[in-house]
Design a protein around this motif. Structure first.
Motif, PDB file in Angstrom:
ATOM      1  N   ALA A 140      46.331  49.840  44.654  1.00 56.77           N
ATOM      2  CA  ALA A 140      46.792  51.019  44.250  1.00 56.77           C
ATOM      3  C   ALA A 140      48.144  51.240  43.796  1.00 56.77           C
ATOM      4  O   ALA A 140      48.522  51.802  42.851  1.00 56.77           O
ATOM      5  N   ASN A 141      48.875  50.617  44.473  1.00 63.70           N
ATOM      6  CA  ASN A 141      50.351  50.701  44.327  1.00 63.70           C
ATOM      7  C   ASN A 141      50.800  49.800  43.274  1.00 63.70           C
ATOM      8  O   ASN A 141      52.141  49.538  42.899  1.00 63.70           O
ATOM      9  N   GLY A 142      50.064  49.085  42.686  1.00 66.79           N
ATOM     10  CA  GLY A 142      50.300  48.099  41.541  1.00 66.79           C
ATOM     11  C   GLY A 142      50.569  46.731  41.826  1.00 66.79           C
ATOM     12  O   GLY A 142      50.877  45.909  41.056  1.00 66.79           O
ATOM     13  N   GLU A 143      50.734  46.367  42.995  1.00 61.51           N
ATOM     14  CA  GLU A 143      51.090  45.123  43.542  1.00 61.51           C
ATOM     15  C   GLU A 143      49.945  44.126  43.572  1.00 61.51           C
ATOM     16  O   GLU A 143      48.644  44.604  43.912  1.00 61.51           O
ATOM     17  N   PRO A 144      49.791  42.934  43.023  1.00 62.78           N
ATOM     18  CA  PRO A 144      48.838  41.975  43.074  1.00 62.78           C
ATOM     19  C   PRO A 144      48.463  41.619  44.302  1.00 62.78           C
ATOM     20  O   PRO A 144      49.257  41.485  45.297  1.00 62.78           O
ATOM     21  N   ILE A 145      47.271  41.161  44.548  1.00 67.04           N
ATOM     22  CA  ILE A 145      46.699  40.766  45.790  1.00 67.04           C
ATOM     23  C   ILE A 145      47.103  39.370  45.965  1.00 67.04           C
ATOM     24  O   ILE A 145      47.475  38.744  45.118  1.00 67.04           O
ATOM     25  N   GLU A 146      47.044  38.876  47.220  1.00 68.47           N
ATOM     26  CA  GLU A 146      47.525  37.419  47.258  1.00 68.47           C
ATOM     27  C   GLU A 146      46.510  36.450  46.717  1.00 68.47           C
ATOM     28  O   GLU A 146      45.174  36.918  46.658  1.00 68.47           O
ATOM     29  N   THR A 147      46.835  35.299  46.185  1.00 63.94           N
ATOM     30  CA  THR A 147      46.040  34.570  45.632  1.00 63.94           C
ATOM     31  C   THR A 147      44.768  34.078  46.446  1.00 63.94           C
ATOM     32  O   THR A 147      43.778  33.891  45.993  1.00 63.94           O
ATOM     33  N   GLY A 148      45.051  33.736  47.806  1.00 65.30           N
ATOM     34  CA  GLY A 148      44.111  33.236  48.452  1.00 65.30           C
ATOM     35  C   GLY A 148      42.861  34.344  48.958  1.00 65.30           C
ATOM     36  O   GLY A 148      42.046  33.844  49.513  1.00 65.30           O
ATOM     37  N   ALA A 149      43.323  35.459  48.498  1.00 63.09           N
ATOM     38  CA  ALA A 149      42.147  36.540  48.741  1.00 63.09           C
ATOM     39  C   ALA A 149      41.348  36.555  47.811  1.00 63.09           C
ATOM     40  O   ALA A 149      40.221  37.287  47.925  1.00 63.09           O
ATOM     41  N   PHE A 150      41.676  36.242  46.504  1.00 61.83           N
ATOM     42  CA  PHE A 150      40.756  36.140  45.377  1.00 61.83           C
ATOM     43  C   PHE A 150      39.377  35.653  45.562  1.00 61.83           C
ATOM     44  O   PHE A 150      38.188  36.338  45.219  1.00 61.83           O
ATOM     45  N   PRO A 151      39.230  34.146  46.207  1.00 57.87           N
ATOM     46  CA  PRO A 151      37.951  33.779  46.053  1.00 57.87           C
ATOM     47  C   PRO A 151      36.989  34.663  47.013  1.00 57.87           C
ATOM     48  O   PRO A 151      35.675  34.563  46.626  1.00 57.87           O
ATOM     49  N   ALA A 152      37.386  35.353  47.905  1.00 63.99           N
ATOM     50  CA  ALA A 152      36.434  36.302  48.824  1.00 63.99           C
ATOM     51  C   ALA A 152      35.882  37.240  48.027  1.00 63.99           C
ATOM     52  O   ALA A 152      34.871  37.891  48.188  1.00 63.99           O
ATOM     53  N   LEU A 153      36.775  37.835  47.160  1.00 70.18           N
ATOM     54  CA  LEU A 153      36.277  39.027  46.108  1.00 70.18           C
ATOM     55  C   LEU A 153      35.292  38.592  45.105  1.00 70.18           C
ATOM     56  O   LEU A 153      34.285  39.222  45.059  1.00 70.18           O
ATOM     57  N   LEU A 154      35.434  37.348  44.610  1.00 69.47           N
ATOM     58  CA  LEU A 154      34.525  36.833  43.611  1.00 69.47           C
ATOM     59  C   LEU A 154      33.270  36.554  44.202  1.00 69.47           C
ATOM     60  O   LEU A 154      32.191  36.888  43.731  1.00 69.47           O
ATOM     61  N   ASN A 155      33.330  35.757  45.539  1.00 66.79           N
ATOM     62  CA  ASN A 155      32.179  35.567  46.077  1.00 66.79           C
ATOM     63  C   ASN A 155      31.294  36.792  46.466  1.00 66.79           C
ATOM     64  O   ASN A 155      30.029  36.953  46.800  1.00 66.79           O
ATOM     65  N   GLY A 156      32.188  37.832  46.913  1.00 63.03           N
ATOM     66  CA  GLY A 156      31.418  39.162  47.387  1.00 63.03           C
ATOM     67  C   GLY A 156      30.885  39.736  46.429  1.00 63.03           C
ATOM     68  O   GLY A 156      29.687  40.424  46.388  1.00 63.03           O
ATOM     69  N   PHE A 157      31.366  39.543  45.022  1.00 62.14           N
ATOM     70  CA  PHE A 157      30.620  40.365  43.745  1.00 62.14           C
ATOM     71  C   PHE A 157      29.314  39.506  43.591  1.00 62.14           C
ATOM     72  O   PHE A 157      28.445  40.212  43.272  1.00 62.14           O
ATOM     73  N   PHE A 158      29.277  38.213  43.535  1.00 60.89           N
ATOM     74  CA  PHE A 158      28.088  37.247  43.293  1.00 60.89           C
ATOM     75  C   PHE A 158      27.201  37.697  44.466  1.00 60.89           C
ATOM     76  O   PHE A 158      26.056  37.625  44.229  1.00 60.89           O
ATOM     77  N   ASP A 159      27.739  37.956  45.768  1.00 65.76           N
ATOM     78  CA  ASP A 159      26.839  38.231  46.747  1.00 65.76           C
ATOM     79  C   ASP A 159      25.998  39.586  46.782  1.00 65.76           C
ATOM     80  O   ASP A 159      24.797  39.550  46.887  1.00 65.76           O
ATOM     81  N   THR A 160      26.804  40.678  46.248  1.00 70.43           N
ATOM     82  CA  THR A 160      26.286  41.912  46.276  1.00 70.43           C
ATOM     83  C   THR A 160      26.052  42.696  45.104  1.00 70.43           C
ATOM     84  O   THR A 160      25.257  43.826  44.999  1.00 70.43           O
TER      85      THR A 160
END
Length: 203
Positions: free
Chosen positions: A48-68
């Motif tokens: 929300a503050n405009g800062e990008p998430i850490e690169t290492g956090a992205f795979p879990a978000l992508l897999n979470g999308f496909f999971d749910t």
């Protein structure tokens, strides 16, 4: 007996919309936004503050999308009818980059929309699996469709005789993804792509 022509087709942003449902998932499930000022997922997901998430956090978000949230994806315009037309004369394989345990769910989701084709999960470049599919099916006339330029480069290196069609289904992404230099053609709409593919496959 002559073998049938073969269409090897990507899924996300070719057969199913991805960017918009993924962006909605990030907002609703994680209070994150997807900034599409450039074509990149890693580095463009922001707090929300405009800062990008850490690169290492992205795979879990992508897999979470496909999971749910895979069920929130919808077909791109014309995809269902185009593949149905081609399936009458050609074999179709969906080669999609996702984890193996998501392949069955993707098969179900595509079939639910009227695309009951074989789904093959993959990680990384697509050249070798395309070459393996060509050998498996024994097809002489083959078309590969994908939205990401690096996959066309990989297929050119591993299976250069395969016709490579670059397609980006979402107009939001058109100015962000230049035509692949290693694709034979760039066509972003299925109504225009269908006659092109038919001419290559001879169907």
């Amino acid at each position: 007996m002559a073998t049938r022509p073969l269409l090897i087709c990507d899924c996300d942003e070719v057969l199913l919309h991805f960017v918009t449902p993924f962006s909605d998932y990030l907002q609703s499930a994680h209070d994150l936004t997807l900034n599409m000022s450039s074509f990149a997922l890693t580095g463009n997901v922001r707090r929300a503050n405009g800062e990008p998430i850490e690169t290492g956090a992205f795979p879990a978000l992508l897999n979470g999308f496909f999971d749910t949230h895979m069920a929130t994806q919808t077909p791109t315009p014309g995809a269902v009818d185009a593949l149905a037309t081609l399936a009458a004369h050609a074999d179709i394989v969906i080669l999609t980059n996702l984890l193996d345990h998501h392949a069955d769910q993707r098969t179900h989701e595509l079939a639910r929309f009227g695309m009951p084709y074989r789904v093959l999960g993959n990680q990384g470049p697509k050249g070798k699996p395309v070459a393996a599919l060509v050998a498996e099916y024994g097809a002489k006339d083959v078309v590969f469709v994908d939205d990401l330029p690096p996959h066309h480069s990989s297929v050119k290196a591993e299976a250069p005789h395969v016709h490579r069609l670059h397609m980006v289904a979402d107009p939001i992404l058109w100015p962000l993804i230049p035509p692949s230099p290693d694709a034979h053609a760039r066509i972003d709409r299925w109504d225009a792509a269908l006659p092109h593919i038919r001419s290559i496959l001879g169907v």
